[in-house]
Motif scaffolding. Structure first.
Motif, short mmCIF file in Angstrom:
data_model
loop_
_atom_site.label_atom_id
_atom_site.label_comp_id
_atom_site.label_asym_id
_atom_site.label_seq_id
_atom_site.Cartn_x
_atom_site.Cartn_y
_atom_site.Cartn_z
N ASN A 448 -1.72 -31.14 17.78
CA ASN A 448 -2.16 -32.37 17.10
C ASN A 448 -1.81 -33.53 18.02
OD1 ASN A 448 -3.06 -34.22 15.26
ND2 ASN A 448 -1.28 -34.05 13.91
N ARG A 449 -2.75 -33.91 18.86
CA ARG A 449 -2.48 -34.82 19.97
C ARG A 449 -2.49 -36.28 19.53
NH1 ARG A 449 -2.68 -32.76 24.92
NH2 ARG A 449 -3.03 -34.87 25.70
N PHE A 450 -1.81 -37.10 20.34
CA PHE A 450 -1.84 -38.55 20.15
C PHE A 450 -2.86 -39.18 21.08
CE2 PHE A 450 -0.27 -42.69 21.72
CZ PHE A 450 -0.41 -43.42 20.54
N SER A 451 -2.96 -38.68 22.29
CA SER A 451 -3.91 -39.21 23.26
C SER A 451 -4.90 -38.13 23.66
CB SER A 451 -3.17 -39.75 24.50
OG SER A 451 -2.49 -38.70 25.16
N PHE A 452 -5.97 -38.58 24.32
CA PHE A 452 -7.03 -37.66 24.75
C PHE A 452 -7.46 -36.76 23.59
CE2 PHE A 452 -4.75 -38.67 28.70
CZ PHE A 452 -5.80 -39.13 29.47
N LYS A 453 -7.76 -37.37 22.47
CA LYS A 453 -8.11 -36.60 21.27
C LYS A 453 -9.48 -35.96 21.38
CE LYS A 453 -5.21 -39.23 18.08
NZ LYS A 453 -5.14 -39.95 16.79
N GLU A 454 -10.21 -36.28 22.43
CA GLU A 454 -11.51 -35.64 22.60
C GLU A 454 -11.36 -34.13 22.82
OE1 GLU A 454 -11.82 -39.90 23.90
OE2 GLU A 454 -10.43 -38.23 24.20
N PHE A 455 -10.22 -33.71 23.35
CA PHE A 455 -10.02 -32.28 23.60
C PHE A 455 -9.69 -31.54 22.31
CE2 PHE A 455 -9.30 -34.03 27.83
CZ PHE A 455 -10.09 -33.19 28.58
N VAL A 456 -8.74 -31.99 21.58
CA VAL A 456 -8.40 -31.36 20.31
C VAL A 456 -7.53 -32.31 19.52
CG1 VAL A 456 -6.39 -30.19 21.30
CG2 VAL A 456 -7.41 -29.30 19.22
N THR A 457 -7.82 -32.42 18.23
CA THR A 457 -7.02 -33.27 17.35
C THR A 457 -7.29 -32.89 15.91
OG1 THR A 457 -6.42 -35.55 16.88
CG2 THR A 457 -8.76 -35.09 17.08
N LYS A 458 -6.50 -33.45 15.02
CA LYS A 458 -6.65 -33.19 13.60
C LYS A 458 -7.41 -34.33 12.95
CE LYS A 458 -3.95 -32.36 9.39
NZ LYS A 458 -2.58 -32.24 8.82
N ASP A 459 -8.41 -33.98 12.16
CA ASP A 459 -9.16 -34.97 11.41
C ASP A 459 -8.34 -35.38 10.20
OD1 ASP A 459 -10.95 -36.40 9.79
OD2 ASP A 459 -12.66 -35.33 10.62
N ASN A 460 -7.90 -36.61 10.17
CA ASN A 460 -7.03 -37.06 9.08
C ASN A 460 -7.73 -37.11 7.74
OD1 ASN A 460 -4.80 -37.39 10.79
ND2 ASN A 460 -5.50 -39.45 11.40
N VAL A 461 -9.06 -37.14 7.74
CA VAL A 461 -9.81 -37.20 6.49
C VAL A 461 -9.97 -35.81 5.88
CG1 VAL A 461 -11.99 -37.86 5.41
CG2 VAL A 461 -11.01 -39.28 7.25
N THR A 462 -10.47 -34.88 6.67
CA THR A 462 -10.73 -33.52 6.16
C THR A 462 -9.57 -32.56 6.39
OG1 THR A 462 -11.75 -32.82 8.24
CG2 THR A 462 -13.19 -33.87 6.61
N GLY A 463 -8.68 -32.92 7.32
CA GLY A 463 -7.58 -32.02 7.63
C GLY A 463 -7.96 -30.90 8.59
#
Length: 817
Positions: A448-463
């Motif tokens: 669950n990244r803070f930067s470079f979220k284009e690679f992988v991150t968590k969608d805070n809306v849908t989870g």
């Protein structure tokens, strides 16, 4: 424990010197041999007929034994009940025999081999257990091929069809366990393996066998090797048919128990035949011979004579027939060499309890060593082929290693098998594996990244998890030929990038079954899952962009346009990796990246020089400040992050070439990702996530330090321009001066002003273009028609100090002073 106790008992009892002797001088009229077989089995029944057939032929042949009659004492034994079978075999050893044919059961063979060693009686066994060795049992003589060869053949079939994993089902006794051990070794030599093996007892209940097959059906391997005896083998195949395990996709390979049964039984029940359609089995190769054809021709009458009319001869029948002949030929040589039959009673062997096991009746064959030596040197052509024994007292046949040493058989490309109708009535080769039905849902760790979220991150809306790596992972899974159930488990708070070391540790601790994202893993620290294989083991999956472990330098620069060339191109000492290592400049790295440990441990860069940066904005700011203002000289990061960063901050310089760390790697869905690359889907995903910024002319916040632009050369352009103008002016002055020297001033008096100017300009241009007007002074004009015809040699002798300029359209040569 019972087996170990009996072994120990006989080893202790047989160390006292021999007792009184019973002797038969010369060639006796009758010599007894023993036979221990299971009469109510297919192999046992065939063996009984083969023994009697051999005795009939031997005793009717005047050229063998010279009048001595060979007689067999046959004893039935129980192979299913090991203890009862051993007691029966020990009771049999009370008789005085000079050799024993059998036993067929490996468990009984192990115990009787101990007794045969002490009683010095050669044991002509057709037990195929590979662990029965003449080193441990000097009087053990194997008269059939060892299971080593059979399992080598099974492994060759598996390798031929390019299957890599098999499931082994075996009867849990010496025969079954040791056979599967031999198979495991043979498969390992071919880089294959047994992924699951399960044994069962001879008296296992039907319900337990059903549960066994259910367990096997849930395994990923669909290649099943069945190493058992006929009774249990047919029961398992029948149950497998009920469970739909004899259909498409399955491969069943039965060892030679099946071929032995089918060859020996003329009428096989329909339900048995129906339940084993498509099963492969092995049969020992028996070459054609005269003795073989004679035996086959009279087998029908022999089987009726000895109460086994329902049995035909099989490979074991040929081997047993030749075993009796081997004893007869050795005995004949034994007598010719002066051997005599004598036995010694041993007073130690006394049953003090008064039981039925009369140990005192056992006798030692005094000349057993000599008889064994004669057996070792037998050499004749029998019903099974050439009969002789190697130094380990194994039946010498054409060994597979000899066959496979020939060039035509050393490659799979040179081997050919007939077409097979596989289970499910298909000629298409089964794949040999399937994803297990009971496979657990894989827990895939996702940063669950803070930067470079284009690679992988968590969608805070849908989870849910999203990003480049997630899309590649899911699209690649869709191309796999088997289903994979999984769930994404976020790792990290989202306020900073999680450190890859922590994620690796969670995978190794089995908190996660795998991970996606550009997480670098050192090969010696991880357990790996490779989804390109048809099975999954607990381990680590790393899915990352292409060229994950390439590094790029983003170097510091000066914003002043005038300082780019002088400061960056000439003064900056950082041109690549070696310069960065040898300098003292601070270096930036991404928070949570493995680049920190890599630079410290692999590049030996002091940790005090490293500065953690958490976002692209921090990258840009620190590069802009530079090392003198608290920033960094360079940033070491992975190629995908640098490319994404440069898509927004496109005028930041890239210095040096990429470099890759050896020994680093990652495991991914390589085959599926290759397919994504070939069909263009990988590029589409890349464009969706990683082309997020546009470099425009308005983006002048940073300047590329290495890329040379047009404005970078304005100084050179100015210098070159001034030099060219000056050169042109000087040349013009020189030519004007020369023109004025040659132009007569009086020629222009009578001319109108405008015409004079034009004529003067034309003359000047013609002069500059080497078209000078004719001179009235110091010139000599010669008409071409009036020129003397001077020979060329004379012309060369002329003293001409001025250049000769031929006029283009005239016929006059002007020779200047």
């Amino acid at each position: 424990m019972k087996i170990a106790f009996l072994k120990l008992l006989f080893l202790i009892l047989f160390v006292i010197p021999d007792g009184p002797c019973k002797s038969l001088a010369g060639r006796p009229s009758i010599v007894n041999i023993g036979s221990i077989i299971r009469l109510n089995s297919t192999i046992g029944g065939v063996s009984a007929v083969a023994i009697q057939a051999a005795l009939d032929d031997i005793n009717s042949d005047p050229t063998i034994l010279n009048g001595t009659t060979l007689h067999v004492i046959m004893r039935d034994t129980n192979c299913d009940d090991g203890f009862l079978g051993m007691v029966q075999a020990l009771q049999f050893m009370e008789t005085d025999v000079i050799a024993i044919i059998g036993p067929q059961c490996s468990t009984i063979a192990h115990i009787i081999s101990f007794v045969a060693n002490e009683l010095r009686v050669p044991l002509m066994s057709f037990a195929s257990d590979a662990t029965l060795s003449s080193i441990q049992f000097p009087f053990f003589v194997r008269t059939v091929p060892s299971d080593l060869y059979q399992m080598e053949a099974v492994a060759a079939v598996v390798d031929y069809y390019r299957w890599k994993i098999v499931t082994a089902i075996y009867i849990d006794d010496d025969y079954g366990r040791n056979g599967i051990a031999a198979l495991d070794d043979a498969l390992t030599a071919r880089r294959c393996k047994i992924s699951y093996k399960i044994g069962f007892a001879a008296n296992t209940r039907r319900s337990d066998l059903l549960n066994l097959l259910v367990t096997v059906s849930n395994m990923e391997s669909r290649v099943i090797v069945l190493h058992t005896r006929a009774e249990q083998g047919f029961q398992l195949l029948s149950l497998a048919n009920r469970l739909n395990m004899m259909g498409n996709g399955y491969v069943w390979i039965a060892t030679d128990w099946l071929s032995s049964y089918l060859d020996a039984n003329s009428s096989v029940p329909a339900e048995i035949l129906y339940g084993m359609q498509g099963v492969l089995t092995l049969r020992a190769h028996i070459p054609k011979s005269k003795m073989q054809s004679n035996l086959v021709s009279k087998w029908g009458s022999l089987s009726k004579k000895y109460n086994h009319s329902d049995l035909r001869i099989n490979a074991y029948g040929f081997y047993v027939y030749d075993s009796v002949w081997t004893v007869a030929r050795a005995l004949d040589a034994f007598f010719d060499d002066g051997g005599s039959i004598s036995f010694s009673n041993d007073s130690r062997l006394h049953d003090e309890t008064g039981g039925t096991l009369h140990l005192e009746a056992m006798s030692i064959f005094n000349m057993g060593n000599k008889m064994l030596d004669k057996i070792k040197h037998v050499n004749f052509t029998g019903a099974s082929g050439q009969v002789k024994f190697d130094p380990q007292r194994l039946l010498s046949i054409v060994h597979p290693e000899d066959l496979y040493s020939k060039p035509p058989n050393t490659s799979l490309a040179n081997q050919r098998l007939y077409d097979v109708i596989w289970p499910g009535q298909t000629s298409h080769k089964p794949r040999g594996w399937a994803f297990p039905f009971n496979a657990k849902e894989l827990k895939i760790g996702v940063p669950n990244r803070f930067s470079f979220k284009e690679f992988v991150t968590k969608d805070n809306v849908t989870g849910s998890m999203k990003g480049y790596c997630v899309d590649v992972f899911t699209q690649a899974l869709a191309l796999l030929p088997y289903p994979v159930t999984y769930k994404f488990v976020p790792f990290g708070s989202g306020t900073e990038n999680p450190h890859y070391d922590n994620l690796v540790q969670m995978v190794e601790d089995n908190e996660f079954d795998g991970a996606i994202g550009d997480i670098a893993i050192t090969m010696n620290r991880t357990k790996a899952i490779d989804f390109t294989q048809p099975f999954i083991e607990t381990g680590l999956v790393i899915l990352a962009p292409v060229q994950l472990f390439d590094f790029i330098f983003c170097t510091h620069y000066t914003a002043s346009l005038t300082s780019i060339l002088t400061v960056q191109q000439l003064d900056t000492s950082i041109k690549g990796l070696d310069d960065l290592k040898s300098s003292d400049y601070p270096i930036g790295f991404q928070v949570g990246s493995f680049a920190e440990e890599y630079m410290v441990k692999e590049l030996n860069i002091s940790r005090s020089r490293l500065k953690a940066l958490g976002s692209p904005e921090e990258y840009a700011e620190n590069l802009k400040l530079g090392p003198k203002k608290g920033g960094v000289m360079a940033i070491v990061d992975e190629r995908p992050y640098v490319e994404l960063f440069l898509s927004t901050y496109c005028k930041i310089a890239v210095a040096g070439s990429d470099f890759t760390s050896r020994g680093w790697g990652f495991v991914d869905l390589s085959t599926a990702i290759l397919a994504l690359s070939e069909n263009g889907e990988l590029q589409r995903i890349h464009d969706k996530w990683l082309k997020t910024g546009d470099c425009t002319s308005d983006n002048t916040e940073f300047v590329d330090s290495n890329q040379l632009r047009l404005e970078s050369f304005w100084g050179l352009f100015l210098i070159s321009g001034v030099a060219c103008v000056l050169a042109l002016l000087i040349y013009f002055g020189i030519m004007l001066r020369r023109f004025l020297r040659h132009e007569p001033p009086e020629s222009a008096v009578s001319e109108p002003g405008s015409s004079k100017s034009r004529r003067s300009l034309k003359k000047f241009i013609s002069f500059v273009d080497d078209r000078e007007p004719p001179k009235k002074k110091r010139s000599l004009s010669l008409s071409r028609s009036s020129m003397p015809t001077t020979p060329m040699s004379n012309l060369h002798a002329l003293d001409i100090e001025r250049p000769v300029r031929p006029i283009r359209n005239g016929s006059v040569i002007d020779i200047e002073n």
